[in-house]
Scaffold this motif. Structure first.
Motif, PDB file in Angstrom:
ATOM      1  N   ILE A  77      49.230  39.285  35.383  1.00  0.00           N
ATOM      2  CA  ILE A  77      48.551  39.566  36.733  1.00  0.00           C
ATOM      3  C   ILE A  77      48.422  38.441  37.713  1.00  0.00           C
ATOM      4  CG2 ILE A  77      46.522  40.418  37.652  1.00  0.00           C
ATOM      5  CD1 ILE A  77      46.111  42.098  34.909  1.00  0.00           C
ATOM      6  N   THR A  78      48.639  38.385  38.777  1.00  0.00           N
ATOM      7  CA  THR A  78      48.735  37.586  39.874  1.00  0.00           C
ATOM      8  C   THR A  78      47.614  37.961  40.896  1.00  0.00           C
ATOM      9  OG1 THR A  78      50.525  38.082  40.821  1.00  0.00           O
ATOM     10  CG2 THR A  78      50.777  36.701  39.161  1.00  0.00           C
ATOM     11  N   GLY A  79      47.365  36.664  41.432  1.00  0.00           N
ATOM     12  CA  GLY A  79      46.307  36.901  42.738  1.00  0.00           C
ATOM     13  C   GLY A  79      45.179  36.511  42.481  1.00  0.00           C
ATOM     14  N   SER A  80      44.168  37.124  43.268  1.00  0.00           N
ATOM     15  CA  SER A  80      42.692  36.625  43.339  1.00  0.00           C
ATOM     16  C   SER A  80      41.789  37.850  43.528  1.00  0.00           C
ATOM     17  CB  SER A  80      42.406  35.430  44.174  1.00  0.00           C
ATOM     18  OG  SER A  80      42.866  35.758  45.555  1.00  0.00           O
ATOM     19  N   GLY A  81      40.449  37.562  43.214  1.00  0.00           N
ATOM     20  CA  GLY A  81      39.484  38.677  43.707  1.00  0.00           C
ATOM     21  C   GLY A  81      39.237  39.586  42.541  1.00  0.00           C
TER      22      GLY A  81
END
Length: 219
Positions: free
Chosen positions: A35-39
């Motif tokens: 899983i990549t990204g933020s939040g």
């Protein structure tokens, strides 16, 4: 014109609360879900809504980004072969919530909870009976941990899962979640053996790296 926010527009690789703030990819040959990204992660009302539901038994490991702030409701529920969680670099310093049933019915043997976590939802580890050790760095004074009926982790014998905490927090953990009351207890035995004091932050171990100084003789 009513001011009602639109629902996130989800695509096949979205898994964030805003849709594409978090993206996922599964390598079927290795079983690694990345899983990549933020939040924040999305909170799924049913495990059948999970975007990786049809592939859940292929998942053996999950890699999470350092920018993630919550693990969604039912996020890895029913991933019966999930045996390890790999946090990018250190366990995400901004992770605040492990939501309801996030790790229900997995094959994890241990789990680390960083200092930043303030919420562990009901049945977050229900039926994950292979978990023998929890390494919990969270401040118990700021933590809400719901294990209603004390049936998470290994249920036979009860409280056989060890939850490692800082010694200076041990009394607080026991007073909040080891009271012989099924409606408030967590199904673990608290052990005060983690490094660090309770006045400041302690780096959370990552992989085979531990905080603090040590010596090695005769090498």
């Amino acid at each position: 014109g009513l001011g009602i926010p639109a629902e996130p527009l989800f695509r096949s690789r979205d898994c964030g609360a805003q849709g594409d703030n978090l993206l996922w990819d599964l390598n079927p040959s290795t079983g690694v879900l990345t899983i990549t990204g933020s939040g924040a992660m999305y909170d799924w009302p049913y495990d059948t809504d999970l975007p990786w539901y049809d592939n859940r038994l292929q998942i053996t490991s999950v890699v999470l980004p350092s920018g993630i702030t919550s693990l969604g409701t039912k996020a890895f529920r029913g991933c019966q072969n999930l045996a390890s969680i790999n946090m990018t670099e250190n366990y995400p310093a901004g992770l605040t919530a492990i939501n309801q049933e996030a790790f229900c019915h997995t094959a994890l043997t241990s789990v680390t909870i960083p200092e930043s976590v303030v919420t562990i939802g009901q049945d977050a580890f229900y039926q994950s009976q292979s978990i023998t050790d929890v390494y919990c760095y969270a401040n118990p004074n700021n933590l809400t941990w719901t294990d209603f009926w004390g049936d998470d982790f290994n249920q036979s014998p009860a409280k056989s899962t060890q939850c490692h905490v800082k010694d200076c927090y041990l009394e607080v953990y026991n007073s909040k979640w080891n009271t012989n009351n099924n409606s408030t207890d967590v199904n673990v035995t608290f052990v005060g053996d983690l490094p660090g004091d309770c006045g400041g932050s302690t780096p959370t171990p990552s992989g085979d790296k531990l905080p603090g100084a040590f010596t090695v003789d005769n090498t």
